[in-house]
Design a protein around this motif. Sequence first.
Motif, PDB file in Angstrom:
ATOM      1  N   VAL A  53       0.596  -1.329  -0.213  1.00 47.76           N
ATOM      2  CA  VAL A  53      -0.177   0.101  -0.006  1.00 47.76           C
ATOM      3  C   VAL A  53       0.894   1.319   0.062  1.00 47.76           C
ATOM      4  O   VAL A  53       0.391   2.245  -0.781  1.00 47.76           O
ATOM      5  CB  VAL A  53      -0.920  -0.057   1.180  1.00 47.76           C
ATOM      6  CG1 VAL A  53      -1.478   1.243   1.384  1.00 47.76           C
ATOM      7  CG2 VAL A  53      -1.986  -1.188   1.058  1.00 47.76           C
ATOM      8  N   ARG A  54       1.919   1.267   0.632  1.00 50.91           N
ATOM      9  CA  ARG A  54       2.780   2.378   0.985  1.00 50.91           C
ATOM     10  C   ARG A  54       3.587   2.606  -0.238  1.00 50.91           C
ATOM     11  O   ARG A  54       3.957   3.719  -0.676  1.00 50.91           O
ATOM     12  CB  ARG A  54       3.613   2.256   2.095  1.00 50.91           C
ATOM     13  CG  ARG A  54       2.836   2.293   3.504  1.00 50.91           C
ATOM     14  CD  ARG A  54       2.341   3.707   3.966  1.00 50.91           C
ATOM     15  NE  ARG A  54       3.547   4.393   4.276  1.00 50.91           N
ATOM     16  CZ  ARG A  54       3.411   5.747   4.454  1.00 50.91           C
ATOM     17  NH1 ARG A  54       2.292   6.260   4.588  1.00 50.91           N
ATOM     18  NH2 ARG A  54       4.594   6.281   4.887  1.00 50.91           N
ATOM     19  N   GLY A  60       1.926   1.514  -4.777  1.00 53.00           N
ATOM     20  CA  GLY A  60       0.531   2.050  -4.989  1.00 53.00           C
ATOM     21  C   GLY A  60      -0.822   0.995  -4.882  1.00 53.00           C
ATOM     22  O   GLY A  60      -1.613   1.494  -5.642  1.00 53.00           O
ATOM     23  N   LEU A  61      -0.538   0.230  -4.426  1.00 57.27           N
ATOM     24  CA  LEU A  61      -1.791  -0.942  -3.914  1.00 57.27           C
ATOM     25  C   LEU A  61      -2.857  -0.104  -3.226  1.00 57.27           C
ATOM     26  O   LEU A  61      -2.278   0.711  -2.175  1.00 57.27           O
ATOM     27  CB  LEU A  61      -1.571  -2.059  -3.048  1.00 57.27           C
ATOM     28  CG  LEU A  61      -2.740  -2.950  -2.765  1.00 57.27           C
ATOM     29  CD1 LEU A  61      -3.139  -3.531  -4.129  1.00 57.27           C
ATOM     30  CD2 LEU A  61      -2.199  -4.139  -1.822  1.00 57.27           C
ATOM     31  N   LYS A  62      -3.995   0.161  -3.691  1.00 59.32           N
ATOM     32  CA  LYS A  62      -4.968   1.043  -3.010  1.00 59.32           C
ATOM     33  C   LYS A  62      -5.568   0.121  -2.041  1.00 59.32           C
ATOM     34  O   LYS A  62      -5.565  -0.810  -1.910  1.00 59.32           O
ATOM     35  CB  LYS A  62      -6.016   1.206  -4.052  1.00 59.32           C
ATOM     36  CG  LYS A  62      -5.400   2.153  -5.008  1.00 59.32           C
ATOM     37  CD  LYS A  62      -6.562   3.094  -5.928  1.00 59.32           C
ATOM     38  CE  LYS A  62      -5.926   3.859  -7.083  1.00 59.32           C
ATOM     39  NZ  LYS A  62      -4.499   4.276  -6.918  1.00 59.32           N
ATOM     40  N   ALA A  63      -6.079   1.210  -0.976  1.00 55.63           N
ATOM     41  CA  ALA A  63      -6.573   0.453   0.204  1.00 55.63           C
ATOM     42  C   ALA A  63      -7.871  -0.367  -0.208  1.00 55.63           C
ATOM     43  O   ALA A  63      -8.230  -1.501   0.592  1.00 55.63           O
ATOM     44  CB  ALA A  63      -6.848   1.456   1.312  1.00 55.63           C
ATOM     45  N   GLY A  64      -8.645   0.153  -1.130  1.00 55.68           N
ATOM     46  CA  GLY A  64      -9.960  -0.693  -1.349  1.00 55.68           C
ATOM     47  C   GLY A  64      -9.539  -2.128  -1.914  1.00 55.68           C
ATOM     48  O   GLY A  64     -10.091  -3.025  -1.651  1.00 55.68           O
ATOM     49  N   HIS A  65      -8.285  -2.145  -2.890  1.00 57.28           N
ATOM     50  CA  HIS A  65      -7.942  -3.530  -3.261  1.00 57.28           C
ATOM     51  C   HIS A  65      -7.567  -4.209  -2.290  1.00 57.28           C
ATOM     52  O   HIS A  65      -7.848  -5.624  -2.246  1.00 57.28           O
ATOM     53  CB  HIS A  65      -6.736  -3.067  -4.288  1.00 57.28           C
ATOM     54  CG  HIS A  65      -7.080  -2.413  -5.405  1.00 57.28           C
ATOM     55  ND1 HIS A  65      -6.264  -1.575  -6.156  1.00 57.28           N
ATOM     56  CD2 HIS A  65      -8.091  -2.345  -6.342  1.00 57.28           C
ATOM     57  CE1 HIS A  65      -6.690  -0.977  -7.013  1.00 57.28           C
ATOM     58  NE2 HIS A  65      -7.988  -1.514  -6.915  1.00 57.28           N
TER      59      HIS A  65
END
Length: 64
Positions: free
Chosen positions: A19-20, A23-28
Motif C-alpha cells: 500500500v505504501r 501503489g496498492l490502493k486500500a480498497g484493493h
Amino acid sequence: MALSISAVVLLAIVVFLLVRKSGLKAGHAVVCMLLGFYIASSSIAPTISELTTNVAGMIGGIKF
C-alpha cells in the motif's frame, strides 16, 4: 537463533508495504482480505492450510 513470526503478521507487513510503496490502493487490499475470509470458509481451506504448514516446515528445516 530461531525467529518465529506469525503468517498473519508477515502478510500484514507485506500488504502495508504494498500500500505504501507499490501503489496498492486500500480498497484493493480490503477486497483481497474479504477474498481470504471467503476462501477460509470454503472447502479448499484445509488444503491451503496444509500447504502453508508444509512450506513453513520446509523453510524452517533449511540449515545455514
